[in-house]
Design an enzyme around this catalytic site. Sequence first.
Site, PDB file in Angstrom:
ATOM      1  N   ASN A 176       0.833  -1.216   0.000  1.00 22.47           N
ATOM      2  CA  ASN A 176       0.000   0.000   0.000  1.00 22.47           C
ATOM      3  C   ASN A 176       0.858   1.254   0.000  1.00 22.47           C
ATOM      4  O   ASN A 176       0.527   2.240  -0.675  1.00 22.47           O
ATOM      5  CB  ASN A 176      -0.955   0.000   1.201  1.00 22.47           C
ATOM      6  CG  ASN A 176      -2.225  -0.770   0.913  1.00 22.47           C
ATOM      7  OD1 ASN A 176      -3.061  -0.326   0.142  1.00 22.47           O
ATOM      8  ND2 ASN A 176      -2.338  -1.953   1.501  1.00 22.47           N
ATOM      9  N   ARG A 225       2.966   0.105  25.351  1.00 17.33           N
ATOM     10  CA  ARG A 225       2.280   0.778  24.240  1.00 17.33           C
ATOM     11  C   ARG A 225       2.380   2.300  24.303  1.00 17.33           C
ATOM     12  O   ARG A 225       2.759   2.960  23.349  1.00 17.33           O
ATOM     13  CB  ARG A 225       0.810   0.349  24.188  1.00 17.33           C
ATOM     14  CG  ARG A 225       0.090   0.822  22.941  1.00 17.33           C
ATOM     15  CD  ARG A 225      -1.341   0.324  22.869  1.00 17.33           C
ATOM     16  NE  ARG A 225      -1.477  -1.101  23.038  1.00 17.33           N
ATOM     17  CZ  ARG A 225      -1.180  -2.013  22.104  1.00 17.33           C
ATOM     18  NH1 ARG A 225      -0.752  -1.614  20.932  1.00 17.33           N
ATOM     19  NH2 ARG A 225      -1.316  -3.286  22.338  1.00 17.33           N
ATOM     20  N   MET A 275       0.703  -2.688  12.048  1.00 16.23           N
ATOM     21  CA  MET A 275       0.032  -3.717  12.835  1.00 16.23           C
ATOM     22  C   MET A 275       0.140  -3.447  14.341  1.00 16.23           C
ATOM     23  O   MET A 275       0.624  -4.276  15.105  1.00 16.23           O
ATOM     24  CB  MET A 275       0.610  -5.098  12.482  1.00 16.23           C
ATOM     25  CG  MET A 275       0.333  -5.491  11.057  1.00 16.23           C
ATOM     26  SD  MET A 275      -1.421  -5.335  10.626  1.00 16.23           S
ATOM     27  CE  MET A 275      -1.468  -6.018   9.004  1.00 16.23           C
ATOM     28  N   LEU A 277      -3.311   1.657  18.234  1.00 12.81           N
ATOM     29  CA  LEU A 277      -2.759   2.941  18.676  1.00 12.81           C
ATOM     30  C   LEU A 277      -3.321   3.322  20.040  1.00 12.81           C
ATOM     31  O   LEU A 277      -4.516   3.173  20.302  1.00 12.81           O
ATOM     32  CB  LEU A 277      -3.105   4.027  17.668  1.00 12.81           C
ATOM     33  CG  LEU A 277      -2.561   3.805  16.256  1.00 12.81           C
ATOM     34  CD1 LEU A 277      -3.055   4.906  15.326  1.00 12.81           C
ATOM     35  CD2 LEU A 277      -1.039   3.750  16.258  1.00 12.81           C
ATOM     36  N   ASN A 310      -6.774   4.948   8.124  1.00 15.04           N
ATOM     37  CA  ASN A 310      -6.396   3.537   8.047  1.00 15.04           C
ATOM     38  C   ASN A 310      -7.108   2.871   6.880  1.00 15.04           C
ATOM     39  O   ASN A 310      -8.214   3.269   6.510  1.00 15.04           O
ATOM     40  CB  ASN A 310      -6.796   2.827   9.350  1.00 15.04           C
ATOM     41  CG  ASN A 310      -6.348   1.376   9.378  1.00 15.04           C
ATOM     42  OD1 ASN A 310      -5.234   1.055   8.951  1.00 15.04           O
ATOM     43  ND2 ASN A 310      -7.197   0.490   9.873  1.00 15.04           N
ATOM     44  N   HIS A 318      -8.531  -0.869   5.952  1.00 14.95           N
ATOM     45  CA  HIS A 318      -8.861  -2.138   6.604  1.00 14.95           C
ATOM     46  C   HIS A 318      -9.405  -3.080   5.535  1.00 14.95           C
ATOM     47  O   HIS A 318     -10.306  -2.701   4.779  1.00 14.95           O
ATOM     48  CB  HIS A 318      -9.915  -1.880   7.689  1.00 14.95           C
ATOM     49  CG  HIS A 318     -10.290  -3.108   8.442  1.00 14.95           C
ATOM     50  ND1 HIS A 318      -9.415  -3.769   9.279  1.00 14.95           N
ATOM     51  CD2 HIS A 318     -11.447  -3.825   8.479  1.00 14.95           C
ATOM     52  CE1 HIS A 318     -10.025  -4.822   9.801  1.00 14.95           C
ATOM     53  NE2 HIS A 318     -11.250  -4.876   9.327  1.00 14.95           N
ATOM     54  N   GLU A 337     -10.312   6.256  18.912  1.00 19.62           N
ATOM     55  CA  GLU A 337      -9.644   5.498  19.973  1.00 19.62           C
ATOM     56  C   GLU A 337     -10.087   4.033  20.052  1.00 19.62           C
ATOM     57  O   GLU A 337      -9.558   3.262  20.834  1.00 19.62           O
ATOM     58  CB  GLU A 337      -9.826   6.220  21.317  1.00 19.62           C
ATOM     59  CG  GLU A 337      -9.060   7.545  21.316  1.00 19.62           C
ATOM     60  CD  GLU A 337      -9.139   8.312  22.626  1.00 19.62           C
ATOM     61  OE1 GLU A 337      -9.397   7.683  23.669  1.00 19.62           O
ATOM     62  OE2 GLU A 337      -8.925   9.530  22.597  1.00 19.62           O
ATOM     63  N   GLY A 338     -11.059   3.638  19.243  1.00 19.18           N
ATOM     64  CA  GLY A 338     -11.492   2.239  19.236  1.00 19.18           C
ATOM     65  C   GLY A 338     -10.735   1.433  18.185  1.00 19.18           C
ATOM     66  O   GLY A 338      -9.917   1.970  17.424  1.00 19.18           O
ATOM     67  N   ASP A 362     -10.838  -0.098  14.843  1.00 20.66           N
ATOM     68  CA  ASP A 362     -11.575  -0.063  13.567  1.00 20.66           C
ATOM     69  C   ASP A 362     -13.008   0.443  13.735  1.00 20.66           C
ATOM     70  O   ASP A 362     -13.954  -0.087  13.136  1.00 20.66           O
ATOM     71  CB  ASP A 362     -11.563  -1.456  12.902  1.00 20.66           C
ATOM     72  CG  ASP A 362     -10.149  -1.905  12.568  1.00 20.66           C
ATOM     73  OD1 ASP A 362      -9.310  -1.036  12.272  1.00 20.66           O
ATOM     74  OD2 ASP A 362      -9.881  -3.106  12.616  1.00 20.66           O
TER      75      ASP A 362
HETATM   76  C1  GAR Z   1      -3.150  -4.771   3.883  1.00 19.43           C
HETATM   77  O1  GAR Z   1      -4.013  -5.773   3.386  1.00 19.43           O
HETATM   78  C2  GAR Z   1      -3.870  -3.867   4.855  1.00 19.43           C
HETATM   79  O2  GAR Z   1      -5.192  -3.592   4.493  1.00 19.43           O
HETATM   80  C3  GAR Z   1      -3.814  -4.700   6.105  1.00 19.43           C
HETATM   81  O3  GAR Z   1      -2.505  -5.207   6.119  1.00 19.43           O
HETATM   82  C4  GAR Z   1      -2.063  -5.395   4.763  1.00 19.43           C
HETATM   83  C5  GAR Z   1      -0.727  -4.720   4.602  1.00 19.43           C
HETATM   84  O4  GAR Z   1      -0.184  -5.022   3.347  1.00 19.43           O
HETATM   85  N1  GAR Z   1      -4.117  -3.953   7.269  1.00 19.43           N
HETATM   86  C6  GAR Z   1      -4.786  -4.470   8.316  1.00 19.43           C
HETATM   87  O5  GAR Z   1      -5.140  -5.637   8.372  1.00 19.43           O
HETATM   88  C7  GAR Z   1      -5.062  -3.508   9.454  1.00 19.43           C
HETATM   89  N2  GAR Z   1      -5.987  -4.071  10.366  1.00 19.43           N
HETATM   90  P1  GAR Z   1       0.960  -4.108   2.713  1.00 19.43           P
HETATM   91  O6  GAR Z   1       2.108  -4.069   3.743  1.00 19.43           O
HETATM   92  O7  GAR Z   1       1.381  -4.855   1.495  1.00 19.43           O
HETATM   93  O8  GAR Z   1       0.396  -2.768   2.436  1.00 19.43           O
END
Ligand code: GAR
Length: 204
Positions: A18, A70, A95, A98, A112, A114, A147-148, A150
């Site tokens: 991404n 954290r 990952m 926060l 973000n 998701h 703060e939650g 997702d």
């Molecule tokens: C992506 O699929 C993103 O949507 C997900 O991690 C992957 C990262 O891939 N994010 C989550 O699951 C957040 N909860 P990338 O490093 O190739 O971008």
Amino acid sequence: MHKPLARLAILLSGRGSNMLALAEAVRAGVLHGLAEVAVVFSNDPAALGLDAAAALGLPTASLPSKGRKRESFDLEVVDILREYRPNYVVLAGYMRVLSPAFVRAFAGRIINIHPADTHQHQGLHAYEWAFDNRLSETKITVHLVDEGLDTGPILAQEVVNLIGADTLAEVQRRGLAVEHTLYAETLANLITGAAIPTLPTHNS
Ligand code: GAR
């Protein structure tokens, strides 16, 4: 008069596909003339995405989160990111949950992506969830971070057709293809004021 470019701090923990899609959109796509990459940051100094960013000549920074509490870790990250004066903190496979202290430091400016509908699935392993449940479609969600976990206001969603996707790899391939265009488009709309957040209801 040209508006100043929005400065993006892109945060990742893994391979960074991404991040690469966003960098390409900044270079020659929908974010060109709207945004610049101020820094690519990782909580893992060995993340492949950091090397990929450095290879593009983007500024990079990292701080290992392993073994750290954290909130104290997050406060150090806030200090690091502030040096780069970001307008937006863009989570791209970052990952970590926060802490409220981090969210407050960049309130309303953390975004973000998701890989599921945040009404239906929160947290990790969203493609595995879609695959294990043999869903005929899933929804990629771009949202503001509160703060939650997702739970923040949704900026954009796009359906991924999963009919005939009979391996997890195929589910991920189709999903990531959508992620890579939706994230840049949504950021462009946010920067230009065209994306209007809607609150998730968690009842669908
Ligand atoms: C992506 O699929 C993103 O949507 C997900 O991690 C992957 C990262 O891939 N994010 C989550 O699951 C957040 N909860 P990338 O490093 O190739 O971008």
